[in-house]
Design a protein around this motif. Structure first.
Motif, mmCIF file in Angstrom:
data_model
loop_
_atom_site.group_PDB
_atom_site.id
_atom_site.type_symbol
_atom_site.label_atom_id
_atom_site.label_comp_id
_atom_site.label_asym_id
_atom_site.label_seq_id
_atom_site.Cartn_x
_atom_site.Cartn_y
_atom_site.Cartn_z
ATOM 1 N N ALA A 1 0.830 -1.216 0.000
ATOM 2 C CA ALA A 1 0.000 0.000 0.000
ATOM 3 C C ALA A 1 0.863 1.265 0.000
ATOM 4 N N PHE A 2 1.757 1.357 -0.971
ATOM 5 C CA PHE A 2 2.638 2.527 -1.016
ATOM 6 C C PHE A 2 1.810 3.793 -1.194
ATOM 7 N N THR A 3 2.122 4.764 -0.355
ATOM 8 C CA THR A 3 1.303 5.964 -0.304
ATOM 9 C C THR A 3 2.179 7.197 -0.381
ATOM 10 N N LYS A 4 1.799 8.085 -1.264
ATOM 11 C CA LYS A 4 2.536 9.345 -1.395
ATOM 12 C C LYS A 4 2.484 10.114 -0.081
ATOM 13 N N ILE A 5 3.590 10.737 0.279
ATOM 14 C CA ILE A 5 3.562 11.660 1.422
ATOM 15 C C ILE A 5 2.713 12.843 0.966
ATOM 16 N N PRO A 6 1.570 13.036 1.591
ATOM 17 C CA PRO A 6 0.640 14.027 1.030
ATOM 18 C C PRO A 6 0.970 15.461 1.436
ATOM 19 N N ALA A 7 0.460 16.388 0.665
ATOM 20 C CA ALA A 7 0.484 17.791 1.088
ATOM 21 C C ALA A 7 -0.578 17.956 2.171
ATOM 22 N N VAL A 8 -0.357 18.903 3.060
ATOM 23 C CA VAL A 8 -1.328 19.105 4.152
ATOM 24 C C VAL A 8 -1.803 20.555 4.179
ATOM 25 N N SER B 1 -16.194 -1.751 7.725
ATOM 26 C CA SER B 1 -16.002 -3.045 7.066
ATOM 27 C C SER B 1 -14.868 -2.882 6.066
ATOM 28 N N ALA B 2 -14.004 -3.894 5.976
ATOM 29 C CA ALA B 2 -12.867 -3.817 5.051
ATOM 30 C C ALA B 2 -13.337 -3.691 3.607
ATOM 31 N N LEU B 3 -14.592 -4.076 3.346
ATOM 32 C CA LEU B 3 -15.110 -3.994 1.979
ATOM 33 C C LEU B 3 -15.471 -2.562 1.593
ATOM 34 N N ASP B 4 -15.498 -1.674 2.576
ATOM 35 C CA ASP B 4 -15.926 -0.286 2.320
ATOM 36 C C ASP B 4 -14.778 0.667 1.995
ATOM 37 N N GLN B 5 -13.608 0.136 1.688
ATOM 38 C CA GLN B 5 -12.481 1.032 1.431
ATOM 39 C C GLN B 5 -12.576 1.668 0.048
ATOM 40 N N GLY B 6 -12.105 2.894 -0.037
ATOM 41 C CA GLY B 6 -12.102 3.597 -1.320
ATOM 42 C C GLY B 6 -11.239 4.845 -1.224
ATOM 43 N N TYR B 7 -11.177 5.579 -2.318
ATOM 44 C CA TYR B 7 -10.401 6.833 -2.327
ATOM 45 C C TYR B 7 -11.357 8.012 -2.171
ATOM 46 N N ILE B 8 -10.899 9.013 -1.437
ATOM 47 C CA ILE B 8 -11.766 10.150 -1.149
ATOM 48 C C ILE B 8 -11.573 11.239 -2.210
ATOM 49 N N ASN B 9 -12.672 11.831 -2.645
ATOM 50 C CA ASN B 9 -12.589 12.995 -3.533
ATOM 51 C C ASN B 9 -12.242 14.213 -2.681
ATOM 52 N N ALA B 10 -11.106 14.817 -2.943
ATOM 53 C CA ALA B 10 -10.619 15.887 -2.064
ATOM 54 C C ALA B 10 -10.274 17.140 -2.849
ATOM 55 N N PRO B 11 -10.266 18.280 -2.183
ATOM 56 C CA PRO B 11 -9.817 19.503 -2.854
ATOM 57 C C PRO B 11 -8.338 19.407 -3.209
ATOM 58 N N ILE B 12 -7.898 20.209 -4.170
ATOM 59 C CA ILE B 12 -6.527 20.075 -4.678
ATOM 60 C C ILE B 12 -5.820 21.428 -4.722
ATOM 61 N N GLU B 13 -5.866 22.153 -3.597
ATOM 62 C CA GLU B 13 -5.152 23.431 -3.555
ATOM 63 C C GLU B 13 -3.662 23.189 -3.835
ATOM 64 N N GLY B 14 -3.054 24.133 -4.550
ATOM 65 C CA GLY B 14 -1.623 24.022 -4.838
ATOM 66 C C GLY B 14 -1.293 22.725 -5.545
ATOM 67 N N VAL B 15 -2.146 22.336 -6.481
ATOM 68 C CA VAL B 15 -1.976 21.008 -7.111
ATOM 69 C C VAL B 15 -0.632 20.901 -7.823
ATOM 70 N N TYR B 16 -0.092 22.041 -8.268
ATOM 71 C CA TYR B 16 1.214 22.015 -8.940
ATOM 72 C C TYR B 16 2.298 21.456 -8.015
ATOM 73 N N SER B 17 2.085 21.613 -6.680
ATOM 74 C CA SER B 17 3.116 21.189 -5.722
ATOM 75 C C SER B 17 2.827 19.805 -5.152
ATOM 76 N N ARG B 18 1.860 19.115 -5.708
ATOM 77 C CA ARG B 18 1.509 17.790 -5.181
ATOM 78 C C ARG B 18 2.113 16.655 -6.005
ATOM 79 N N ALA B 19 3.034 16.974 -6.899
ATOM 80 C CA ALA B 19 3.662 15.938 -7.731
ATOM 81 C C ALA B 19 4.563 15.053 -6.880
ATOM 82 N N PRO B 20 4.748 13.799 -7.262
ATOM 83 C CA PRO B 20 4.077 13.068 -8.331
ATOM 84 C C PRO B 20 2.613 12.796 -7.968
#
Lengths: 522, 184
Positions: free
Chosen positions: A247-254, A414-433
């Motif tokens: 489950a490799f996860t990008k270090i996110p912007a906060v 429930s483990a079956l309820d996992q998914g990705y959240i739709n989130a705002p993307i402020e400063g998206v240019y700085s969220r690479a990769p």
């Protein structure tokens, strides 16, 4: 008898008084707490951390001494006022308990992972607080640390010992400091040796930044691995396949965390202080030391710092300009294809939520890599974490944990309820990769303006102002040692084909160029 | 009943002091290696108090107020003071308002009352061993009731076991007292 009694009482009293003198509580502001405040992640004494690169250059400078120091090779951010990189905290607290220590301990603060740099081809560096550090290979660094602690010389003796530490630092430790460092080494070695059945021996040093051996790589972590193995003491396995999860996860912007009803890529926690506490737990904090007055205050202050944190604008950070006319045209494309899930700023700069913002979406619906949301024990973990900070803590210590969160504020149920959240993307240019697994280098690839690369080198990558993201060039002596391969488990870069897939007949390249320009303005 | 002079027996003092010191040392070392230093210091000192109260209560209720009795009660009190320091001083920074907010009116008032009463009780043990009997009986009754409620009624595990031993000591002490009275 009386002599022995006096000796025992005297020793206890002396220890108590000494500990009082070791306590040095620090009061910090929000930004300081974010950058330098202890969040309960202390893991090694300061003299050990300063000695390690000298004693184990093969581990901490695996690319060779001419390729930069350990800070550069592992992608930390340098500080002018300290030999330690930005974000590493120094406190007088012992690991896991926050008991006072005569020797300072080093921990991982919020700023270590959540401060990044945009480095343009002309060598200009812009440091951005709240940006995920795309260069930091923290898991490889911890593996170097584990290897160093377990390393033995030809006689079978541990290479890291009091004498070697003092020699490397050119400084003698005091009696109490020696005692604490000695006990720390004994305890840590026991833990690491007991963990060999699960984690095995570290790979040789020269594989440290090699993707084949350490697949997380720069800018990513494997957070559930730590939580599942340490909190649940269970193997971190896939929900749908009988194997270890990746489950490799990008270090996110906060940035602007207050806008997120549910935090993390999988929207698993609603309480922001709880989010920060769990993030600290993935790197060694415990419910007990997170209840410490100063540490819990730091966690809350650092969280507050991120509630309304804004990144600088694209032009300010990169020195590149924005074509306003095209950006204006791109805004319409964004509104049609992106706004619903990510929202967008209004004329006053206030972020307007789209109707699907905050919605949890199945990986299959997005078409993206599913590893991150296929944790077999996700529900058990969320329930255990809730109890650990909530009822279990209250029952055991007869008080409410300062960072406790409500049962309904953590999921999945429930483990079956996992998914990705739709989130705002402020400063998206700085969220690479991009994408949750950092598998797409630029926004141009993410929106399918140009084809997505299947493999690319990673490390201290330059910023790519044209395609908005990371380039495959660098001026770092350490170069780009990690070869990212999208065909490997957990690295898939497919899906999220919005507005159109690359091979979609409706794909409008001009519209995508305009969209890319607009994305720079967010 | 022994005189105060007899109650300062060096042997009784040394054994009780050693018991106190070993428990203090061992409890502190355990707390040092735990994840919650202050919590375990607070817990272990109340356990120490109960351990010392078990023989002290037996001797009191059996009417054997000898030198062992006084030292056991005294060191139980010292252990309780150490517990009080960690519980109120370290946990609540000596804020009475904070103690009341956390423990509630009844429990906090009881704890403060017992602390003050135990000071008086200890002074009386040494200065007026045969006087103020009613006060002493009332104090011991109140203290043991509180300890039993706290150890058995509200907790489980080791402290509950200690509470069980305290009950045994109380019953044994009362039976001893009746036997003594009958034979007298």
């Amino acid at each position: 008898m009386m002599g022995l009694g006096a000796l025992l009482c005297g020793f206890t009293l002396l220890l108590f008084l000494l500990e009082k003198s070791w306590e040095s509580p620090v009061s910090l502001g929000p930004q300081q707490a974010f950058n330098a405040g202890s969040i309960g992640t202390e893991f090694a004494p300061l003299p050990v951390i300063t000695a390690l690169p000298k004693l184990f250059p093969e581990q901490f400078m695996p690319l060779g001494p001419d390729k930069g120091d350990w800070i550069e090779q592992y992608g930390f951010l340098r500080r002018d006022d300290s030999p330690l990189p930005l974000g590493l905290t120094v406190s007088s607290y012992r690991p896991q308990s926050a008991s006072p220590s005569p020797v300072p301990f080093v921990g991982i603060g919020c700023g270590t992972c959540h401060t990044g740099e945009i480095v343009t081809a002309d060598g200009t560096r812009t440091r951005i607080s709240g940006m995920g550090n795309p260069a930091l290979d923290i898991l490889a660094w911890f593996e170097a640390f584990r290897a160093a602690v377990l390393a033995r010389d030809d006689n079978g003796d541990f290479r890291l010992n009091i004498s070697s530490i003092e020699q490397a630092n050119g400084d003698k430790l005091g009696l109490a400091q020696r005692a604490i460092v000695y006990v720390w080494m004994r305890v840590l070695r026991d833990v690491l040796q007991n963990g060999l059945r699960r984690h095995d021996y570290p790979y040789p040093a020269d594989t440290r930044l090699n993707a084949l051996f350490h697949p997380a790589g720069p800018g990513r972590t494997n957070p559930f691995n730590t939580l599942v193995t340490t909190v649940l003491d269970l193997p971190n396995r896939s929900l749908t396949q009988n194997r270890e999860i990746h489950a490799f996860t990008k270090i996110p912007a906060v940035y602007q965390e207050d806008r997120r009803k549910w935090a993390q890529f999988d929207g698993s926690i609603r309480d922001l202080n709880g989010r920060s506490a769990l993030a600290a737990m993935t790197i060694g904090a415990t419910a007990e030391n997170l209840a410490h007055e100063e540490i819990s205050r730091n966690v809350m202050l650092a969280t507050d710092y991120t509630r309304h944190l804004n990144p600088p604008g694209f032009s300010q950070a990169t020195g590149a300009s924005i074509d306003n006319e095209r950006a204006q045209a791109g805004k319409a494309v964004y509104r049609t294809y992106c706004f619903s899930c990510h929202g967008m700023p209004d004329a006053n700069g206030q972020w307007q939520p789209g109707e699907r913002m905050g919605e949890l979406v199945k990986a299959e619906a997005l078409g993206v890599d599913a590893e991150r949301v296929s944790i077999r024990h996700a529900a058990r973990l969320s329930q255990t974490l809730y109890k650990r900070f909530g009822p279990d803590f209250q029952k055991r210590y007869n008080k409410v944990h300062p960072l406790a969160f409500a049962e309904q504020d953590i999921r999945p149920k429930s483990a079956l309820d996992q998914g990705y959240i739709n989130a705002p993307i402020e400063g998206v240019y700085s969220r690479a990769p991009y994408l949750h697994n950092a598998s797409i280098l630029t926004l141009a690839e993410l929106i399918n303006l140009i084809p997505r690369r299947q493999s690319f080198p990673r490390g201290n990558n330059f910023y790519d102002t044209q395609n908005v993201g990371l380039s495959v060039n660098t001026d770092s002596a350490a170069g780009l040692p990690f070869m990212f391969d999208a065909s490997r488990l957990g690295n898939a870069n497919h899906g999220h084909d919005y507005p159109w897939a690359y091979d979609d007949s409706r794909r409008d390249e001009a519209a995508l160029r305009n969209l890319l320009e607009y994305l720079k303005t967010l | 009943m022994d005189s105060v002079a007899e109650s300062t027996s060096p042997r009784a003092f040394a054994v009780t002091f050693l018991l106190f010191a070993v428990m203090l040392f061992a409890g502190n070392i355990y707390a040092e290696i735990s994840n919650a230093l202050l919590f375990y210091r607070t817990i272990f000192t109340i356990w120490m108090t109960i351990v010392l109260l078990i023989p002290a209560s037996f001797l009191y209720l059996a009417g054997r107020e000898n030198h062992w009795f006084r030292w056991l009660w005294t060191f139980a009190f010292v252990a309780f003071l150490v517990h009080f320091y960690f519980a109120v001083g370290e946990n609540h920074h000596f804020s009475i308002a904070s103690v009341y907010a956390k423990q509630g009116w009844f429990t906090a008032s009881y704890n403060f009352f017992i602390t003050v009463a135990w000071i008086v009780f200890t002074v009386m043990l040494w200065r007026n061993p045969r006087q103020y009997v009613l006060f002493k009986h009332a104090f011991v009754l109140l203290l043991l009731a509180g300890m039993l409620v706290a150890s058995i009624g509200l907790k489980d595990g080791i402290v509950s076991g200690l509470g069980g031993l305290l009950i045994v000591a109380i019953i044994a002490g009362i039976m001893m007292r009746f036997r003594k009275d009958r034979s007298a």
